[in-house]
Design an enzyme around this catalytic site. Structure first.
Site, mmCIF file in Angstrom:
data_model
loop_
_atom_site.group_PDB
_atom_site.id
_atom_site.type_symbol
_atom_site.label_atom_id
_atom_site.label_comp_id
_atom_site.label_asym_id
_atom_site.label_seq_id
_atom_site.Cartn_x
_atom_site.Cartn_y
_atom_site.Cartn_z
ATOM 1 N N LYS A 240 12.190 90.365 113.418
ATOM 2 C CA LYS A 240 12.153 89.083 114.139
ATOM 3 C C LYS A 240 12.601 89.274 115.587
ATOM 4 O O LYS A 240 11.923 88.849 116.530
ATOM 5 C CB LYS A 240 13.076 88.063 113.454
ATOM 6 C CG LYS A 240 13.066 86.696 114.109
ATOM 7 C CD LYS A 240 14.247 85.845 113.674
ATOM 8 C CE LYS A 240 15.333 85.955 114.701
ATOM 9 N NZ LYS A 240 16.434 84.997 114.501
ATOM 10 N N ASP A 258 11.577 82.985 112.178
ATOM 11 C CA ASP A 258 12.965 82.529 112.051
ATOM 12 C C ASP A 258 13.037 81.462 110.965
ATOM 13 O O ASP A 258 12.064 81.218 110.242
ATOM 14 C CB ASP A 258 13.486 82.015 113.396
ATOM 15 C CG ASP A 258 12.846 80.707 113.805
ATOM 16 O OD1 ASP A 258 11.832 80.303 113.180
ATOM 17 O OD2 ASP A 258 13.347 80.066 114.752
#
Length: 372
Positions: A240, A258
């Site tokens: 991420k 997320d």
């Protein structure tokens, strides 16, 4: 006189005749009455015969009863299959057990495309949602303040388990004291912890940012690498964080999965996966790579402003007609408006130094740390 007498005699003689006649008549009538009684007696029989003739079925009950007597064999014949019935029942049970185990593979297909939605329909709906969100958030951008790749990678690591706003209020002091990887690599951990305390989990985050700074100095000459395989080797950096850096510091396509992104793509039934890497692969397959970076911004912005985790503002959602989860939150438009956040509610955003496009669209800069 004689004539009278004779008349009278006749009359007297006639009387007996009359009586006789009456007697005869009565006898005749009696005789006739007798036949009428017999006729009356015969009429029921005749009526029965007539009824029998008129209703031939009346004579057939015996024939019908005969089949009724033959009915038992039919029952025996029907009972024979009943005795064999257990065999078909066993045959029915076996397929049920088979179907319970066989559809394991189709179950994944149903989960991937709920409500009978075809793959083509899913792709069209997903891309339409992204186009709608692009019109709602034309100024969408990363909500972390940064001036170079180093600041972005550090800020992204610090954003774990807290808001971008809190990070943006904290990093000015951090970068003012440690502007380069070399500076942060040689920093006193206790001093760094004191600066990062407002972000939460400050000890672990201090270890990560000092560790990644050392790795940048020792392995990459103090420069943030522009490859995914290199970025994920840095302490505290996962896929991420790597995609945030690649997309926003180097302009390379990537999907930022997320918590907001995960929540929304599952609500929209783009995928039912829960693992971030699998979500990234499933959603990435729905869009061309050129859309990945802006898609991430659109989804994350929508999750922060309208489609909240606990109570989404369904009544104020611009993509409500395309959302399978519509109704999970407040559907009343007036009540839903009160749930909006940031610039959608006339409030400041998360960046202290947002892009000019955001300010031109009516957005407001966030206050610095400690401001009322």
């Amino acid at each position: 006189m004689g004539e009278q007498g004779s008349d009278g005699g006749r009359k007297t003689a006639g009387a007996p005749r009359t009586a006789a006649a009456g007697t005869g008549a009565s006898a005749a009538s009696a005789k006739k009455a007798a036949p009428s009684k017999k006729a009356a007696a015969r009429k029921p029989a005749a009526a029965k015969k007539a009824a029998a003739e008129k209703t031939p079925g009346a004579t057939k009950p015996a024939a019908k009863k005969a089949p009724a007597k033959k009915a038992p064999p039919a029952k025996k014949a029907s009972s024979a299959p009943l005795k064999k019935a257990p065999a078909p029942r066993k045959q029915v049970v076996a397929p049920k057990k088979a179907t319970a185990s066989v559809p394991a593979a189709p179950a994944k297909t149903v989960a991937a495309h709920p409500q009978g939605e075809s793959r083509t329909a899913l792709v069209r709906r997903a891309r339409r949602i992204n186009r709608e969100l692009a019109e709602v958030y034309p100024y969408a951008h990363p909500e972390l303040d940064f001036e170079n790749p180093f600041q972005l990678v550090v800020a992204t690591v610090l954003s774990a388990q807290t808001t971008d706003l809190r990070v943006n209020q904290t990093t000015p002091a951090l970068f003012a004291k440690y502007p380069t990887p070399e500076d942060l690599a040689a920093a006193n951990p206790e001093e760094v912890e004191e600066i990062l305390r407002p972000t939460g989990f400050f000890r672990a985050k201090t270890k990560s940012v000092i560790g990644l700074s050392k790795a940048l100095v020792e392995q990459f000459g103090g420069e943030v690498p522009g490859r995914l395989e290199d970025l994920v080797k840095l302490p505290g950096v996962g896929r991420k964080t790597a995609f945030v850096v690649l997309g926003n510091a180097f302009g390379r396509p990537g999907i930022t999965v997320d918590t907001h992104f995960q929540r929304l793509v599952r609500r929209w039934k783009w995928t039912d996966e829960t693992d971030p890497d699998k979500i990234e692969a499933a959603v990435g397959a729905l869009f061309p790579k050129s859309d990945w970076r802006d898609l991430s911004h659109h989804v994350i912005w929508h999750g922060r402003r309208i489609c909240h985790a606990r109570k989404p503002a369904c009544g104020a959602c611009p993509i409500a007609p395309l959302c399978p989860a519509y109704g999970e939150g407040e559907t009343d438009p007036e009540k839903a408006k009160k749930l909006l956040k940031y610039e959608k509610a006339g409030q400041p955003g998360q960046r202290l130094r947002p892009p000019q496009a955001y300010l031109d669209a009516g957005g407001r800069a966030a206050p610095p740390l400690g401001a009322g």
